[in-house]
Design a protein around this motif. Structure first.
Motif, PDB file in Angstrom:
ATOM      1  N   GLY A 107      -4.387  -4.109   5.450  1.00 35.15           N
ATOM      2  CA  GLY A 107      -5.053  -3.939   6.737  1.00 35.15           C
ATOM      3  C   GLY A 107      -6.288  -3.074   6.548  1.00 35.15           C
ATOM      4  O   GLY A 107      -6.618  -2.665   5.442  1.00 35.15           O
ATOM      5  N   HIS A 108      -6.953  -2.780   7.654  1.00 31.57           N
ATOM      6  CA  HIS A 108      -8.186  -1.994   7.520  1.00 31.57           C
ATOM      7  C   HIS A 108      -8.521  -1.268   8.810  1.00 31.57           C
ATOM      8  O   HIS A 108      -8.055  -1.668   9.901  1.00 31.57           O
ATOM      9  N   ASN A 150       0.982  -2.273  12.331  1.00 33.51           N
ATOM     10  CA  ASN A 150       0.890  -3.726  12.151  1.00 33.51           C
ATOM     11  C   ASN A 150       1.165  -4.103  10.691  1.00 33.51           C
ATOM     12  O   ASN A 150       1.878  -5.071  10.416  1.00 33.51           O
ATOM     13  N   VAL A 151       0.621  -3.336   9.763  1.00 32.72           N
ATOM     14  CA  VAL A 151       0.885  -3.612   8.348  1.00 32.72           C
ATOM     15  C   VAL A 151       2.387  -3.481   8.062  1.00 32.72           C
ATOM     16  O   VAL A 151       2.982  -4.337   7.389  1.00 32.72           O
ATOM     17  N   ILE A 176      -4.082   0.255   3.622  1.00 34.30           N
ATOM     18  CA  ILE A 176      -5.143   0.259   4.634  1.00 34.30           C
ATOM     19  C   ILE A 176      -6.456   0.644   3.956  1.00 34.30           C
ATOM     20  O   ILE A 176      -6.538   1.695   3.298  1.00 34.30           O
ATOM     21  N   PHE A 177      -7.464  -0.193   4.117  1.00 30.30           N
ATOM     22  CA  PHE A 177      -8.796   0.125   3.589  1.00 30.30           C
ATOM     23  C   PHE A 177      -9.633   0.716   4.718  1.00 30.30           C
ATOM     24  O   PHE A 177      -9.767   0.110   5.787  1.00 30.30           O
ATOM     25  N   HIS A 178     -10.194   1.903   4.472  1.00 27.87           N
ATOM     26  CA  HIS A 178     -11.041   2.570   5.462  1.00 27.87           C
ATOM     27  C   HIS A 178     -12.497   2.196   5.190  1.00 27.87           C
ATOM     28  O   HIS A 178     -13.093   2.661   4.212  1.00 27.87           O
ATOM     29  N   GLU A 185      -5.508   3.912   1.807  1.00 28.41           N
ATOM     30  CA  GLU A 185      -4.196   4.513   2.042  1.00 28.41           C
ATOM     31  C   GLU A 185      -3.121   3.519   1.635  1.00 28.41           C
ATOM     32  O   GLU A 185      -3.278   2.314   1.830  1.00 28.41           O
ATOM     33  N   ARG A 186      -2.041   4.071   1.114  1.00 30.03           N
ATOM     34  CA  ARG A 186      -0.917   3.248   0.652  1.00 30.03           C
ATOM     35  C   ARG A 186       0.354   3.795   1.288  1.00 30.03           C
ATOM     36  O   ARG A 186       0.546   5.015   1.323  1.00 30.03           O
ATOM     37  N   PHE A 187       1.224   2.916   1.752  1.00 28.19           N
ATOM     38  CA  PHE A 187       2.476   3.392   2.341  1.00 28.19           C
ATOM     39  C   PHE A 187       3.462   3.716   1.227  1.00 28.19           C
ATOM     40  O   PHE A 187       3.819   2.842   0.430  1.00 28.19           O
ATOM     41  N   ASP A 188       3.863   4.981   1.182  1.00 27.96           N
ATOM     42  CA  ASP A 188       4.811   5.435   0.159  1.00 27.96           C
ATOM     43  C   ASP A 188       6.226   5.184   0.682  1.00 27.96           C
ATOM     44  O   ASP A 188       6.665   5.818   1.640  1.00 27.96           O
TER      45      ASP A 188
END
Ligand SMILES: [Zn+2]
Length: 201
Positions: A107-108, A150-151, A176-178, A185-188
């Protein structure tokens, strides 16, 4: 993240590629041009991306991949819709035949598709039909939270697909790309929270 904590070599390559991109390096030289013989007859990508349709979010660029490294399926909302034949065919081929190590939902920031979930009734029919096709929700107290949720919702849908459940070594990632900063960002999954990817080794 140290190298020993990467769940697989494909993710190591992705995050190293991201750092290459973040530092402003030019795209890597085309794999085809240099090593055409190696990929002329087969492909061995390590990851599949499900990325938003947004023109500012291009996985091949953000992760500095060469030809043959990743497969990309893009649609508005980086959505997993199990009734979408195109999506499911790509997923099945990537998992069963290509045996990718990772599926990344990307996502972004400023995702217009997420924002539009709040006003589906005001959209042209074709757009509303897609955004609402799998019951996606604007979930969270802020726009940023809704984009992240959403991701996570798309990852939950992936986990319910039978052939993905059977792929024991397959790693599912949410990122998520900013756009404004180039940060990622990466979900850990262990810590159950979003963490910015280091831009230095
Ligand atoms: Zn988007």
């Amino acid at each position: 993240m140290t190298e020993t904590t990467y769940p697989n070599d494909g993710l190591r390559q992705l995050l190293e590629g991201y750092r290459h991109f973040f530092k402003g390096n030019p795209p890597r030289q085309g794999f085809c041009a240099l090593h055409a013989e190696q990929i002329a007859h087969t492909q061995n990508p390590h990851s599949m991306f499900i990325s938003c349709f947004d023109s500012r979010v291009c996985p091949e660029a953000i992760f500095a991949t060469n030809d043959g490294h990743i497969c990309v399926h893009r649609n508005m909302l980086n959505q997993v819709d199990t009734n979408d034949a195109s999506m499911m065919a790509s997923l099945r081929f990537a998992v069963d035949s290509l045996q990718v190590q990772n599926i990344v939902v990307l996502g972004h920031s400023n995702c217009n598709a997420v924002a539009k979930l709040k006003e589906l009734d005001k959209l042209p029919a074709q757009i509303a039909a897609w955004l609402g096709s799998a019951g996606a929700q604007y979930r969270g107290d802020s726009y940023e939270q809704a984009i992240k949720n959403n991701v996570l919702d798309q990852l939950d849908r992936l986990r319910k697909i039978d052939f993905i459940q059977k792929a024991e070594k397959l790693n599912l990632e949410g990122m998520i790309f900013h756009i404004h900063s180039g940060r990622l960002e990466r979900f850990d999954k262990a810590q159950k929270r979003w963490i910015f990817v280091e831009t230095e080794e």
